[in-house]
Design a protein around this motif. Sequence first.
Motif, PDB file in Angstrom:
ATOM      1  N   LYS A  75       0.870  -1.175   0.000  1.00  0.00           N
ATOM      2  CA  LYS A  75       0.000   0.000   0.000  1.00  0.00           C
ATOM      3  C   LYS A  75       0.908   1.227   0.000  1.00  0.00           C
ATOM      4  O   LYS A  75       1.804   1.333   0.837  1.00  0.00           O
ATOM      5  CB  LYS A  75      -0.853  -0.047   1.271  1.00  0.00           C
ATOM      6  N   VAL A  77       2.179   4.585   0.957  1.00  0.00           N
ATOM      7  CA  VAL A  77       1.881   5.452   2.094  1.00  0.00           C
ATOM      8  C   VAL A  77       2.580   6.805   2.005  1.00  0.00           C
ATOM      9  O   VAL A  77       2.209   7.738   2.706  1.00  0.00           O
ATOM     10  CB  VAL A  77       2.226   4.787   3.451  1.00  0.00           C
ATOM     11  N   PRO A  91       7.672  -4.807   9.679  1.00  0.00           N
ATOM     12  CA  PRO A  91       8.357  -3.752  10.436  1.00  0.00           C
ATOM     13  C   PRO A  91       9.135  -2.794   9.535  1.00  0.00           C
ATOM     14  O   PRO A  91       9.440  -1.689   9.938  1.00  0.00           O
ATOM     15  CB  PRO A  91       9.313  -4.522  11.350  1.00  0.00           C
ATOM     16  N   TRP A  92       9.449  -3.219   8.342  1.00  0.00           N
ATOM     17  CA  TRP A  92      10.168  -2.349   7.411  1.00  0.00           C
ATOM     18  C   TRP A  92       9.199  -1.759   6.403  1.00  0.00           C
ATOM     19  O   TRP A  92       8.244  -2.412   6.003  1.00  0.00           O
ATOM     20  CB  TRP A  92      11.231  -3.135   6.643  1.00  0.00           C
ATOM     21  N   LYS A  93       9.491  -0.535   5.999  1.00  0.00           N
ATOM     22  CA  LYS A  93       8.722   0.057   4.918  1.00  0.00           C
ATOM     23  C   LYS A  93       9.501  -0.194   3.636  1.00  0.00           C
ATOM     24  O   LYS A  93      10.707   0.005   3.591  1.00  0.00           O
ATOM     25  CB  LYS A  93       8.563   1.551   5.169  1.00  0.00           C
ATOM     26  N   GLY A 120      -2.415   5.497  -0.975  1.00  0.00           N
ATOM     27  CA  GLY A 120      -3.628   4.682  -0.836  1.00  0.00           C
ATOM     28  C   GLY A 120      -3.782   3.657  -1.939  1.00  0.00           C
ATOM     29  O   GLY A 120      -4.608   2.770  -1.826  1.00  0.00           O
ATOM     30  N   ASP A 121      -2.974   3.770  -2.991  1.00  0.00           N
ATOM     31  CA  ASP A 121      -3.050   2.788  -4.080  1.00  0.00           C
ATOM     32  C   ASP A 121      -2.455   1.466  -3.626  1.00  0.00           C
ATOM     33  O   ASP A 121      -1.490   1.428  -2.867  1.00  0.00           O
ATOM     34  CB  ASP A 121      -2.259   3.285  -5.305  1.00  0.00           C
ATOM     35  N   LEU A 122      -3.028   0.391  -4.131  1.00  0.00           N
ATOM     36  CA  LEU A 122      -2.497  -0.942  -3.832  1.00  0.00           C
ATOM     37  C   LEU A 122      -1.680  -1.428  -5.018  1.00  0.00           C
ATOM     38  O   LEU A 122      -2.069  -1.220  -6.163  1.00  0.00           O
ATOM     39  CB  LEU A 122      -3.635  -1.927  -3.591  1.00  0.00           C
ATOM     40  N   PHE A 153      -9.976  -6.400  -0.961  1.00  0.00           N
ATOM     41  CA  PHE A 153      -8.699  -6.488  -0.265  1.00  0.00           C
ATOM     42  C   PHE A 153      -8.908  -7.027   1.138  1.00  0.00           C
ATOM     43  O   PHE A 153      -9.787  -6.580   1.854  1.00  0.00           O
ATOM     44  CB  PHE A 153      -8.085  -5.090  -0.234  1.00  0.00           C
TER      45      PHE A 153
ATOM     46  N   MET B   1      12.829   0.633  11.081  1.00  0.00           N
ATOM     47  CA  MET B   1      11.510   0.319  11.639  1.00  0.00           C
ATOM     48  C   MET B   1      10.555   1.467  11.315  1.00  0.00           C
ATOM     49  O   MET B   1      10.932   2.614  11.324  1.00  0.00           O
ATOM     50  CB  MET B   1      11.625   0.163  13.161  1.00  0.00           C
ATOM     51  N   SER B   2       9.347   1.089  11.034  1.00  0.00           N
ATOM     52  CA  SER B   2       8.443   2.133  10.547  1.00  0.00           C
ATOM     53  C   SER B   2       7.158   2.167  11.353  1.00  0.00           C
ATOM     54  O   SER B   2       6.824   1.228  12.061  1.00  0.00           O
ATOM     55  CB  SER B   2       8.123   1.890   9.090  1.00  0.00           C
ATOM     56  N   ARG B   3       6.448   3.241  11.204  1.00  0.00           N
ATOM     57  CA  ARG B   3       5.183   3.437  11.885  1.00  0.00           C
ATOM     58  C   ARG B   3       4.072   3.094  10.886  1.00  0.00           C
ATOM     59  O   ARG B   3       4.200   3.357   9.696  1.00  0.00           O
ATOM     60  CB  ARG B   3       5.073   4.906  12.288  1.00  0.00           C
ATOM     61  N   GLU B   5       0.711   3.633   9.010  1.00  0.00           N
ATOM     62  CA  GLU B   5       0.051   4.881   8.651  1.00  0.00           C
ATOM     63  C   GLU B   5      -1.462   4.721   8.650  1.00  0.00           C
ATOM     64  O   GLU B   5      -1.994   3.651   8.422  1.00  0.00           O
ATOM     65  CB  GLU B   5       0.497   5.313   7.249  1.00  0.00           C
ATOM     66  N   VAL B   7      -3.694   5.024   6.533  1.00  0.00           N
ATOM     67  CA  VAL B   7      -4.068   5.101   5.122  1.00  0.00           C
ATOM     68  C   VAL B   7      -4.949   3.903   4.802  1.00  0.00           C
ATOM     69  O   VAL B   7      -4.588   2.771   5.087  1.00  0.00           O
ATOM     70  CB  VAL B   7      -2.822   5.085   4.208  1.00  0.00           C
ATOM     71  N   ILE B   8      -6.097   4.160   4.217  1.00  0.00           N
ATOM     72  CA  ILE B   8      -6.946   3.048   3.787  1.00  0.00           C
ATOM     73  C   ILE B   8      -6.760   2.897   2.283  1.00  0.00           C
ATOM     74  O   ILE B   8      -6.723   3.885   1.559  1.00  0.00           O
ATOM     75  CB  ILE B   8      -8.421   3.287   4.175  1.00  0.00           C
ATOM     76  N   PRO B   9      -6.559   1.661   1.815  1.00  0.00           N
ATOM     77  CA  PRO B   9      -6.399   1.489   0.379  1.00  0.00           C
ATOM     78  C   PRO B   9      -7.608   2.060  -0.374  1.00  0.00           C
ATOM     79  O   PRO B   9      -8.749   1.876   0.051  1.00  0.00           O
ATOM     80  CB  PRO B   9      -6.329  -0.029   0.212  1.00  0.00           C
ATOM     81  N   LEU B  10      -7.342   2.754  -1.478  1.00  0.00           N
ATOM     82  CA  LEU B  10      -8.427   3.370  -2.243  1.00  0.00           C
ATOM     83  C   LEU B  10      -9.429   2.320  -2.717  1.00  0.00           C
ATOM     84  O   LEU B  10     -10.624   2.562  -2.788  1.00  0.00           O
ATOM     85  CB  LEU B  10      -7.848   4.135  -3.431  1.00  0.00           C
ATOM     86  N   LYS B  12     -10.300  -0.369  -1.160  1.00  0.00           N
ATOM     87  CA  LYS B  12     -11.186  -0.730  -0.048  1.00  0.00           C
ATOM     88  C   LYS B  12     -12.269   0.326   0.134  1.00  0.00           C
ATOM     89  O   LYS B  12     -13.420   0.013   0.391  1.00  0.00           O
ATOM     90  CB  LYS B  12     -10.365  -0.863   1.233  1.00  0.00           C
TER      91      LYS B  12
END
Lengths: 217, 270
Positions: A75, A77, A91-93, A120-122, A153, B1-3, B5, B7-10, B12
Amino acid sequence: MIKVKREKIKIVLPGEVVKVGDIKTTTEVIKLDDKLVSTLIGIPKMKRRRGERVLSVLPLKTPYIPKEGDIVIGKIVDIGVTNWLVDINSPWKAILPISEVLSKPVNVSKIELKDYLNIGDLIVARVIAFDLTRDPLLTIKESRLGKATRGLFLELSSWDWLLLKSKEKTLLRGVKKKANCNIVLGANYRVLMIGKGLEEELKALEIVRETLGRRST
Amino acid sequence: MSRIEHVIPLIKQKTIRALLEKGERLDGRKPMDFRDVEINVGVIDSAEGSAIVNLGNTMVIAGVKLGMASPFPDSPNSGALIVNAELIPLASPLFEYGPPKEEDIEISRVVDRGIRSSKLIDLEKLVIVTGRKVWFVYVDLYALNHDGNLLDACMLAAVSALLTARKPKTRIEGDHIEILDEKEPIPIGNTAISITFAKIGEYVVVDPTYEEELAMDARLTICYDKEGRIVAIQKGGSGYFTSEEVIDLGKKGLEISRKLISKLPTPLSE
């Protein structure tokens, strides 16, 4: 050790001694003197790796740990200057550079990245590089990869996903036949069902729920 | 390490809206269906009152503690109610440790307002010595699992815990106040219940799940009391509700609140 009677599955808890002896282990099992201690809740399992016996614990619940070659559902972000940041349920982006999206060289100052992929795109992507120290690198420059423009999804727990994966062939066939849908099982415990319309996709969802055997999605 | 977000997939979002067009929702409910509510009271032994509320997959625990303190100078003959809500990382990877954020404060404020303006607790009966010593009622709310609509779950938990809370009896001997082992129910005068609506596109749904919360434009929480009076109202999100919608939702919420009130535990003081 807790023994689940009917299934005869052993479950170990963090800090529990899985085995005593000098055996190679994976990272979730640590060695204290000659004791092999689990660091998570899971099912102990002996694997064979390069001819050697390796002790591992299959976790009951886990985030996705990227592996080179995996097909994942990501996804978008964030958008950077020359790349996109992709959430892959890990845990990784992950990083998706422009060069792995567009086939021609482009001038970054002249194009808007969000015209290609927006937040927001998949995407269905492949992990092309990852070594635990740096963020995983993705590509969508292959057939069957790319942006998902429609579909249903799902995000599953690792355990539910493994159940689906073990029945992948029957599931794919069933979904294709009964619901006329394609189903993508991303290695990062995400599922994408793509059909002609919502009706077909909901039918596919019903089949997935049946396969899981309960209303967990 | 990341947070992770918000964000909702468009895709969905599209699915949620396409389903709402047909009057359906992802989890099989109709737009005006509330999820199943399960309330367990008396779950914490050390608290004066406690409750765990399951609202679908959303889970909240509430504890009521009582403390003796001097009353606030502007209300010498009334006890006090202090509501505190905390969204801890246990509930969702979106929450982090540290000082309370906007979401935590909003929940505690709305729950506090609902309880206070419905006069659920008779604060004046919590006075021990006028102007000197009163009972303070502390309601602590912790989210254990986040699958949307924490606000209604917190309200249900707080009210259930208060309805079944007991306070120790006291004896006054001259200047000394003795706390006895014997306990009595805290004075209850009413009930409060909150119903949250989410507006997604042009459609309104009640009791949004986590995904619907991400897809929604605006949120409206209406609190009712036992007689069906509206005692508090809170609007969130960047979208809007038309005045006709608000009046309509006020009526729809009343029906739902009647069903929910029947699920609350019976007050000990009755």
